[in-house]
Design a protein around this motif. Structure first.
Motif, mmCIF file in Angstrom:
data_model
loop_
_atom_site.group_PDB
_atom_site.id
_atom_site.type_symbol
_atom_site.label_atom_id
_atom_site.label_comp_id
_atom_site.label_asym_id
_atom_site.label_seq_id
_atom_site.Cartn_x
_atom_site.Cartn_y
_atom_site.Cartn_z
ATOM 1 N N GLU A 34 -0.777 -7.117 -4.135
ATOM 2 C CA GLU A 34 -2.220 -6.724 -5.570
ATOM 3 C C GLU A 34 -2.888 -5.511 -5.075
ATOM 4 O OE1 GLU A 34 -3.195 -10.086 -8.100
ATOM 5 O OE2 GLU A 34 -4.959 -8.262 -8.846
ATOM 6 N N GLU A 35 -3.624 -6.205 -4.388
ATOM 7 C CA GLU A 35 -4.781 -6.007 -3.922
ATOM 8 C C GLU A 35 -4.293 -4.397 -2.953
ATOM 9 O OE1 GLU A 35 -7.716 -8.056 -1.371
ATOM 10 O OE2 GLU A 35 -6.984 -7.219 0.015
ATOM 11 N N SER A 36 -3.293 -4.716 -2.195
ATOM 12 C CA SER A 36 -2.943 -2.863 -1.803
ATOM 13 C C SER A 36 -1.703 -2.147 -2.491
ATOM 14 C CB SER A 36 -2.050 -3.893 -0.543
ATOM 15 O OG SER A 36 -2.316 -5.299 0.082
ATOM 16 N N LEU A 37 -1.735 -2.554 -3.385
ATOM 17 C CA LEU A 37 -1.255 -1.509 -4.255
ATOM 18 C C LEU A 37 -1.830 -0.836 -4.807
ATOM 19 C CD1 LEU A 37 1.637 -1.430 -5.412
ATOM 20 C CD2 LEU A 37 0.507 -2.315 -7.211
ATOM 21 N N ALA A 66 1.186 -1.212 0.450
ATOM 22 C CA ALA A 66 -0.072 0.298 -0.039
ATOM 23 C C ALA A 66 0.948 1.390 0.088
ATOM 24 C CB ALA A 66 -0.396 -0.494 1.213
ATOM 25 N N ALA A 67 1.991 1.388 0.959
ATOM 26 C CA ALA A 67 2.653 2.398 0.403
ATOM 27 C C ALA A 67 3.567 2.677 -0.285
ATOM 28 C CB ALA A 67 4.031 2.058 2.275
ATOM 29 N N ILE A 68 3.894 1.677 -0.694
ATOM 30 C CA ILE A 68 4.798 1.984 -2.462
ATOM 31 C C ILE A 68 3.365 2.340 -3.796
ATOM 32 C CG2 ILE A 68 5.586 0.701 -4.487
ATOM 33 C CD1 ILE A 68 6.451 -1.832 -1.875
ATOM 34 N N GLY A 69 2.345 1.632 -3.818
ATOM 35 C CA GLY A 69 1.295 2.272 -4.027
ATOM 36 C C GLY A 69 1.491 3.651 -4.044
ATOM 37 N N ALA A 70 1.150 4.269 -2.470
ATOM 38 C CA ALA A 70 0.544 5.774 -2.283
ATOM 39 C C ALA A 70 2.019 6.379 -2.851
ATOM 40 C CB ALA A 70 0.371 5.728 -1.233
ATOM 41 N N SER A 108 -5.552 4.507 -4.381
ATOM 42 C CA SER A 108 -6.414 4.507 -4.294
ATOM 43 C C SER A 108 -6.804 6.003 -2.989
ATOM 44 C CB SER A 108 -7.841 3.765 -3.667
ATOM 45 O OG SER A 108 -8.053 3.087 -4.605
ATOM 46 N N ALA A 109 -5.722 5.385 -2.497
ATOM 47 C CA ALA A 109 -6.147 6.425 -0.871
ATOM 48 C C ALA A 109 -5.046 7.535 -1.396
ATOM 49 C CB ALA A 109 -5.321 5.621 0.339
ATOM 50 N N ALA A 110 -3.945 7.353 -2.795
ATOM 51 C CA ALA A 110 -3.203 8.843 -2.679
ATOM 52 C C ALA A 110 -4.245 9.866 -3.516
ATOM 53 C CB ALA A 110 -1.789 7.959 -3.809
ATOM 54 N N LYS A 111 -5.139 9.009 -4.538
ATOM 55 C CA LYS A 111 -5.951 9.650 -5.349
ATOM 56 C C LYS A 111 -6.658 10.694 -4.343
ATOM 57 C CE LYS A 111 -5.774 7.074 -9.063
ATOM 58 N NZ LYS A 111 -6.671 5.682 -10.013
ATOM 59 N N TYR A 112 -7.605 10.051 -3.209
ATOM 60 C CA TYR A 112 -8.184 11.019 -2.253
ATOM 61 C C TYR A 112 -7.541 12.074 -1.823
ATOM 62 C CZ TYR A 112 -10.907 11.967 2.320
ATOM 63 O OH TYR A 112 -11.441 12.305 2.748
ATOM 64 N N VAL A 113 -6.363 11.722 -1.219
ATOM 65 C CA VAL A 113 -5.655 12.935 -0.938
ATOM 66 C C VAL A 113 -5.718 13.974 -1.995
ATOM 67 C CG1 VAL A 113 -3.076 13.661 -0.452
ATOM 68 C CG2 VAL A 113 -4.041 11.556 0.680
ATOM 69 N N LYS A 114 -5.493 14.019 -3.081
ATOM 70 C CA LYS A 114 -5.295 14.673 -4.402
ATOM 71 C C LYS A 114 -6.477 15.298 -4.692
ATOM 72 C CE LYS A 114 -2.412 12.434 -6.789
ATOM 73 N NZ LYS A 114 -1.893 11.757 -7.978
ATOM 74 N N GLY A 115 -8.161 15.248 -3.786
ATOM 75 C CA GLY A 115 -8.783 15.521 -4.241
ATOM 76 C C GLY A 115 -9.750 14.475 -4.576
ATOM 77 N N GLN A 116 -9.842 13.750 -5.184
ATOM 78 C CA GLN A 116 -11.218 12.329 -5.901
ATOM 79 C C GLN A 116 -11.367 11.690 -4.777
ATOM 80 O OE1 GLN A 116 -11.033 10.378 -9.215
ATOM 81 N NE2 GLN A 116 -12.999 10.101 -7.837
ATOM 82 N N VAL A 154 10.585 -0.382 0.069
ATOM 83 C CA VAL A 154 10.070 0.921 0.847
ATOM 84 C C VAL A 154 10.893 1.746 1.051
ATOM 85 C CG1 VAL A 154 9.390 1.294 2.898
ATOM 86 C CG2 VAL A 154 7.595 -0.198 1.485
ATOM 87 N N ILE A 155 12.358 1.130 0.912
ATOM 88 C CA ILE A 155 13.469 1.726 2.127
ATOM 89 C C ILE A 155 13.988 2.497 0.250
ATOM 90 C CG2 ILE A 155 15.475 1.092 2.632
ATOM 91 C CD1 ILE A 155 14.876 -1.381 4.405
#
Lengths: 123, 418
Positions: B308-311, B18-22, B316-324, B73-74
């Motif tokens: 796969e799901e977490s990525l 999830a962190a990598i995806g964000a 999605s969380a990143a897009k939410y932060v950007k206003g989605q 992540v590192i």
């Protein structure tokens, strides 16, 4: 002399019961498979079954007491016991890096035992 | 008060991906909070091979699989705090956590990703009668003792439950010199993968007793033995079939439950079937800006699918932060044989690629069909040679198919005979 063996295919969740007829240690007929995976599995499992063996080894002066290890590739199934015997009682000194060779050529094979985790040294 | 765009609770496979995806979606102000002293979660004690076949096309051990994600992540310079326990979270995304360095931490997040994983169902949850002696462990705890701490929980072992962890531990205990007397399974089928039955039990001649259960536990200080019995078609023990097995150790592998104590505090709605949050196609829960992924959402068989799901949840969380903004537009109904679906809600308009619907069935079905209906129209009809409760199913809906049904009001997933 024909010898019959029954094995379960592990190719997918269906788990077909495979009936294998062997003649002089050669596979003659495979019955019961529903796809090519089953046939190939039966051939391999009845003539040259192999496994990747995973276990752990004691670590001296490490942040953890043990390090996880594996055979670098699959080894014949009948070598598993010898492989485990060689690992028993073995100790390595920290630090250990994932991929380090722990035993060169285990159980009379050319396959190495390697570490699968890195363990830092503690003082 | 510390402020972050995205706080990820849990540094196991779900939290890492999830962190990598964000981060890949352009959000830098992220933090992973992990309660253990290292990243990687439960993978660190899963030293057997078989991980990563889908993701990396090779067979890795658990620690090796975790390493690939930790390294990423590192490399991406994603910050994380170890030995940090999250104590509280509210629906405004205020988080309280503690650790030795910072003391008590008050954190304000724009978005939160729940990635706490799951825990094992304990003895108390399955009502086995008998004495409360030492020597009874959940399989995962025994796995930690052997693979991380390097000591053996016992010598003569009976395992209750044939889930994958139980099977893996049957082999592990045998390799470390213990005698595994039997694996006892209540159901007429195993909950574990075929591969594990062959390679963990059959290879070592360990009996798998299907349609059996434990009816009593004996021992004063230490476990001395268990009584097992066959069960009838109603899963009730048959008294005359009782048999005593001496043993000093009993391992329980009787199911995993998503760990959602925190989610409840933030008023996240949980499914009564999975025990995990009800999410939409973007992995957002009923609370705006709180997302969930991995085993906290629903228990997976394969870590590859968690990643796969977490990525995707991270993106999605990143897009939410950007206003989605996301909404639970229509409900996906799980019917006839399908126990639940993830996601539970979907907004067909915002899906830009494919939609994966994951689900489990409640029984063993042979030569049946998985069908998906958009309103009354059947749009997918897949023949399945076998469906079992032990294997999670995935149906992919293509973007083209979704675009053909813009006015759909209801999606239904079913198992059908024809």
């Amino acid at each position: 002399m024909t010898e019959k063996r029954e094995i379960i295919c592990i190719g997918c969740p269906i788990g077909c019961m495979l009936e294998v007829s062997m003649e002089y240690n050669e596979v003659e007929v495979v019955k019961g498979y529903s796809c090519i995976k089953g046939k190939n599995y039966a051939l391999k499992e009845c003539t040259n079954p192999t496994r990747i063996v995973t276990s752990s080894v004691k670590v001296i002066n490490g942040e953890l007491n043990v390090v996880s290890v594996k055979t670098e590739s699959d080894i014949p199934k009948d070598k598993i016991a010898d492989c485990i015997r060689e690992l028993r009682g073995l100790e390595v000194e920290a630090p250990v890096k994932s991929g380090d060779i722990i035993i060169k050529g285990v159980a009379g094979t050319t396959c190495n035992i390697i570490a699968t985790k890195s363990i830092e040294k503690v003082l | 008060m510390e402020q972050y765009d995205i706080v990820i609770i849990g540094g196991g496979p779900a939290g890492l991906a999830a962190a990598i995806g964000a981060k890949e979606e352009g959000i830098d102000n992220i933090i992973i909070l992990e309660r253990e002293n290292c990243l990687g979660g439960i993978l660190g004690q899963c030293i057997h091979n078989g991980f990563g076949l889908h993701t990396f096309k090779e067979e890795l051990t658990g620690p090796e699989y975790a390493d690939r994600y930790i390294q990423k992540v590192i490399d991406l310079k994603i910050p994380y705090k170890l030995n940090t326990m999250v104590l509280n979270m509210d629906s405004d995304k205020n988080i309280t956590a503690v650790n030795e360095l910072d003391g008590s931490l008050e954190i304000k997040a724009k978005a939160v990703i729940l990635a706490m994983g799951c825990r094992e169902r304990p003895r108390g949850a399955i009502n086995i009668p008998g004495s409360r002696c030492a020597g009874i462990y959940t399989a995962g705890v025994a796995q930690k003792y052997v693979n991380i701490d390097g000591y053996m929980p016992g010598k003569e072992v009976v395992i209750l439950g044939s889930g994958d962890i139980g099977l893996i531990m049957a082999r592990r205990m045998t390799l470390e010199g213990a005698k595994v007397r039997a694996v006892v399974e209540l159901m007429p089928y195993s909950g574990g993968l075929k591969r594990n039955i062959v390679q963990c039990l059959d290879d070592f001649g360990i009996p798998l007793l299907l349609s059996h259960t434990i009816t009593n536990i004996y021992g004063k200080d230490r476990l001395e033995g268990v009584m097992i019995a066959k069960v009838d078609e109603n899963l009730l023990p048959i008294k005359e079939s009782e048999e005593y097995i001496p043993c000093d150790t009993l391992l329980l592998s009787v199911g995993l439950i998503p760990e959602n104590e925190l989610s409840g505090k933030a008023n996240v709605q949980l499914s009564s079937v999975t025990g995990g949050p009800e999410v939409n196609e973007s992995f957002q829960t009923n609370v705006d800006g709180i997302f969930a992924c991995g085993n906290v959402l629903h228990v997976h068989d394969l870590v590859d699918f968690v990643s796969e799901e977490s990525l995707s949840a991270g993106k999605s969380a990143a897009k939410y932060v950007k206003g989605q903004m996301y909404e639970n537009r229509i409900e996906i109904m799980a019917e006839s044989g399908v126990r639940y679906t993830v996601p539970k809600y979907v907004n067909l308009d915002i899906i830009d690629k494919n939609l994966n619907i994951r689900f489990r069935v409640g029984n063993v079905y042979r030569d049946n069909y998985v069908s998906i209906y958009f309103d009354e129209e059947r749009v997918i009809h897949l023949r399945k040679r076998i469906l079992t409760p032990g294997e999670m199913e995935t149906v992919k809906l293509s973007n083209a198919l979704l675009k053909q049904h813009p006015a759909c009001k209801r999606v239904t997933v079913k198992v059908e005979g024809e």
